[in-house]
Design an enzyme around this catalytic site. Structure first.
Site, PDB file in Angstrom:
ATOM      1  CG  ASP A  16      -6.442  -3.495  -2.635  1.00  0.00           C
ATOM      2  OD1 ASP A  16      -6.167  -3.348  -1.436  1.00  0.00           O
ATOM      3  OD2 ASP A  16      -5.752  -4.188  -3.425  1.00  0.00           O
ATOM      4  CD  GLU A 224       0.090  -0.488   0.374  1.00  0.00           C
ATOM      5  OE1 GLU A 224       0.799  -0.893  -0.569  1.00  0.00           O
ATOM      6  OE2 GLU A 224      -0.356  -1.258   1.246  1.00  0.00           O
TER       7      GLU A 224
HETATM    8  O1  FUB Z   1      -3.742  -5.590  -3.170  1.00  0.00           O
HETATM    9  C1  FUB Z   1      -2.361  -5.450  -3.306  1.00  0.00           C
HETATM   10  C2  FUB Z   1      -1.879  -4.253  -2.570  1.00  0.00           C
HETATM   11  O2  FUB Z   1      -2.161  -4.403  -1.176  1.00  0.00           O
HETATM   12  C3  FUB Z   1      -2.536  -2.950  -2.922  1.00  0.00           C
HETATM   13  O3  FUB Z   1      -2.153  -2.429  -4.152  1.00  0.00           O
HETATM   14  C4  FUB Z   1      -2.137  -2.151  -1.744  1.00  0.00           C
HETATM   15  O4  FUB Z   1      -2.790  -0.925  -1.599  1.00  0.00           O
HETATM   16  C5  FUB Z   1      -2.445  -3.121  -0.618  1.00  0.00           C
HETATM   17  O5  FUB Z   1      -3.780  -3.088  -0.241  1.00  0.00           O
END
Ligand code: FUB
Length: 323
Positions: A16, A224
Site C-alpha cells: 500500500d 479501495e
Molecule cells: O493493507 C490492507 C488493505 O489492503 C488496504 O487498506 C487496501 O487498500 C488493500 O491494499
C-alpha cells in the site's frame, strides 16, 4: 523494450505505498505486513498490521533505499483497537501529518492523524480519531494553493458499505447491480490539518456516456486504494477495483470531480489486493505498487515494487502488464 520492475524492500513485507517528494528526496510510506496468525476471512482480519516504517531514496530504480525504522505503532495510539492499514503523509508549514486508518475498540475503522517535524518521523498521534471519519485508505493531495484534500474509503473489510451521506447505517447495504456504485469520498482538510473542513462528498466516476459507473460494473467501479495526482493541469483519480484486481483511473478538472473513467493502469498482480501511488521524480513518472510473488502468493504478505509509468500524447496512461 521489456519493462523493468524493482522490489524496493526485499528483506521485509511492505504494501500500500504512499509516496511523496520532500526537499528533493523521495519518501515511501507503506503498510507493514506481517504473519500474525489471524485466519484469512472476507473481513480482511488477516491484514493485522501493527506499525509503520518510512523509507527514502534519491534514485528510484537503482539507488539505496534507507529504512528509517518504526515511526508509529498501534500501542502508541490512545484510541487503538487493531489493524493499521494504508497511510499517507502530507506536509504543511514545516510539519508532516500522517493519516492512518485503524479500527477503534468497537472494531470500527476511523482515520487518525499523527504529527512530526520531519518526513522520517517519528509521528506523534493525536488523542482521538478525526471527527466524522470512517472507512479506510486515506490519500491526501496537496493542490499547491494552500488546499489539501483527503480521498478515502474502501468496500468489504474497509466498511464503506456501512455508510450513506456520512452517517452509519443500521445494517451494511450494497446497491443493486444497476444502481450507482458506492463512491470514494473527498473532503477538504482544516487549516490545522487535523480535522475535516467540511462534510465528505461522494467522488463520482462517470462512464463514456456521462452516467455514474454502476455497482455491477466491477471491472471499472471504485473499491479501495484512492490516489490523486495531477498531470498537465488535469486531476487523475486512481483506485483499485478490488474483486476484479485492477488499478484504474479517471480524470477531472478539479479535486472534487466529477471524474470520467479512462482505463486500466495495472493488470492484476499475484495476490488479492492491488494498491499504488503515482509520483513524478527527477523528470520521470513512477507507479509504486505491491504484489505477493516473493511470499509465494500469500495475500497478506506483500512486497513493495516500482516501475516507470508512461503517458501517451493525449495524456492517457499506458496500461502496465504485471509480472
Ligand atoms: O493493507 C490492507 C488493505 O489492503 C488496504 O487498506 C487496501 O487498500 C488493500 O491494499
Amino acid at each position: 523494450m521489456e519493462k523493468k520492475f524493482r522490489y524496493l524492500v526485499p528483506g521485509d513485507y511492505m504494501a500500500d505505498p504512499a509516496v511523496h517528494v520532500f526537499d528533493g528526496k523521495l519518501y515511501i510510506y507503506p503498510s507493514h505486513d506481517r504473519e500474525s496468525g489471524v485466519e484469512e476471512n472476507d473481513n480482511g482480519d488477516h491484514f493485522d498490521m501493527c506499525d509503520y516504517h518510512v523509507f527514502s531514496t534519491e534514485d528510484v530504480m537503482n539507488g539505496t533505499v534507507t529504512d528509517h525504522g518504526v515511526v508509529l505503532k498501534v500501542s502508541d495510539i490512545p484510541w487503538a483497537g487493531r489493524q493499521l492499514w494504508d497511510c499517507d503523509v502530507a506536509r504543511k508549514n514545516g510539519n508532516y501529518y500522517m493519516y492512518f486508518p485503524l479500527k477503534d475498540r468497537n472494531d470500527i475503522f476511523r482515520i487518525g492523524v499523527a504529527v512530526s517535524d520531519c518526513p522520517e518521523g517519528p509521528f506523534i498521534p493525536q488523542p482521538d480519531p478525526m471527527r466524522g471519519s470512517y472507512s479506510i485508505d486515506p490519500a491526501v493531495f496537496d493542490d499547491g494553493n494552500g488546499n489539501y484534500y483527503m480521498y478515502f474509503g474502501g468496500l468489504w473489510g474497509g466498511q464503506l458499505q456501512r455508510y450513506r451521506n456520512n452517517k452509519a447505517l443500521e445494517c451494511a447495504a450494497f446497491p443493486a447491480d444497476g444502481e450507482p456504485a458506492l463512491p470514494s469520498r473527498v473532503v477538504k482538510l482544516s487549516d490545522d490539518m487535523l480535522q475535516f473542513a467540511e462534510e465528505p462528498r461522494p467522488l463520482v466516476i462517470l462512464d463514456e456516456h456521462g452516467q455514474p459507473l454502476t455497482a455491477g460494473d466491477n471491472a471499472r467501479r471504485f473499491f479501495e486504494a484512492s490516489w490523486m495526482h495531477k498531470y498537465n493541469g488535469k486531476y487523475y483519480f486512481s483506485y483499485s477495483t478490488g474483486d476484479t484486481h485492477l488499478l484504474c483511473y479517471a480524470t477531472g478538472d478539479n479535486p472534487y470531480g466529477p471524474f470520467t473513467y479512462q482505463g486500466v493502469i495495472l493488470q492484476p498482480v499475484v495476490g488479492w489486493t492491488t494498491h499504488h501511488a503515482i509520483v513524478e521524480y527527477k523528470g520521470k513518472w513512477y507507479l509504486f505498487h505491491h504484489d505477493c510473488v516473493p511470499s509465494g502468493g500469500t495475500t497478506w504478505l506483500r512486497s513493495l515494487k516500482v516501475c516507470e509509468l508512461e503517458y501517451d500524447a493525449e495524456g492517457k496512461i499506458k496500461t502496465i502488464e504485471s509480472v
